[in-house]
Write a protein that holds these residues in place. Structure first.
Motif, PDB file in Angstrom:
ATOM      1  N   ILE A 137       0.691  -1.299   0.059  1.00  0.00           N
ATOM      2  CA  ILE A 137       0.208  -0.008   0.000  1.00  0.00           C
ATOM      3  C   ILE A 137       0.849   1.126   0.001  1.00  0.00           C
ATOM      4  CG2 ILE A 137      -1.800   1.261   1.280  1.00  0.00           C
ATOM      5  CD1 ILE A 137      -2.870  -1.341   2.410  1.00  0.00           C
ATOM      6  N   ALA A 138       1.938   1.167   0.826  1.00  0.00           N
ATOM      7  CA  ALA A 138       2.993   2.449   0.765  1.00  0.00           C
ATOM      8  C   ALA A 138       3.677   2.572  -0.680  1.00  0.00           C
ATOM      9  CB  ALA A 138       4.055   1.831   1.682  1.00  0.00           C
ATOM     10  N   ALA A 139       3.866   1.647  -1.238  1.00  0.00           N
ATOM     11  CA  ALA A 139       4.611   1.671  -2.670  1.00  0.00           C
ATOM     12  C   ALA A 139       3.403   2.477  -3.522  1.00  0.00           C
ATOM     13  CB  ALA A 139       5.177   0.420  -3.276  1.00  0.00           C
ATOM     14  N   GLY A 140       2.308   1.936  -3.629  1.00  0.00           N
ATOM     15  CA  GLY A 140       0.994   2.236  -4.513  1.00  0.00           C
ATOM     16  C   GLY A 140       0.602   3.637  -4.191  1.00  0.00           C
ATOM     17  N   ALA A 141       0.590   4.086  -3.029  1.00  0.00           N
ATOM     18  CA  ALA A 141       0.502   5.359  -2.572  1.00  0.00           C
ATOM     19  C   ALA A 141       1.616   6.208  -2.889  1.00  0.00           C
ATOM     20  CB  ALA A 141       0.220   5.651  -1.000  1.00  0.00           C
ATOM     21  N   ALA A 142       2.888   5.939  -2.766  1.00  0.00           N
ATOM     22  CA  ALA A 142       3.968   6.794  -2.997  1.00  0.00           C
ATOM     23  C   ALA A 142       3.947   6.863  -4.600  1.00  0.00           C
ATOM     24  CB  ALA A 142       5.071   6.286  -2.889  1.00  0.00           C
ATOM     25  N   VAL A 143       3.663   5.987  -5.520  1.00  0.00           N
ATOM     26  CA  VAL A 143       3.874   6.085  -6.827  1.00  0.00           C
ATOM     27  C   VAL A 143       2.662   7.164  -7.310  1.00  0.00           C
ATOM     28  CG1 VAL A 143       3.026   5.100  -9.130  1.00  0.00           C
ATOM     29  CG2 VAL A 143       4.504   3.706  -7.547  1.00  0.00           C
ATOM     30  N   ILE A 144       1.449   7.088  -6.602  1.00  0.00           N
ATOM     31  CA  ILE A 144       0.352   8.267  -7.011  1.00  0.00           C
ATOM     32  C   ILE A 144       0.513   9.332  -6.703  1.00  0.00           C
ATOM     33  CG2 ILE A 144      -2.105   8.630  -6.363  1.00  0.00           C
ATOM     34  CD1 ILE A 144      -2.669   5.803  -5.979  1.00  0.00           C
TER      35      ILE A 144
END
Length: 58
Positions: free
Chosen positions: A23-30
């Protein structure tokens, strides 16, 4: 748009601290995408503002 980028950055940091790496990686990409999009639009509108102002003044 900058507000949403900051919200996703905070979500990424909190998720990272809690161990939710996916979730952290996805939110960081967004967050990165929204921030870059904000910068591009800011530059485009800044240039357009100078061009329009120059045409109005001349």
């Amino acid at each position: 748009m900058l507000k949403w980028a900051l919200i996703f950055a905070v979500i990424a940091v909190i998720a990272g601290l809690l161990g939710f790496t996916g979730i952290a990686a996805g939110a960081a990409v967004i967050a990165k995408f929204l921030f870059v999009l904000f910068l591009i639009l800011c530059v485009v509108f800044l240039v357009l503002g100078f061009v329009v102002t120059k045409k109005i003044v001349d």
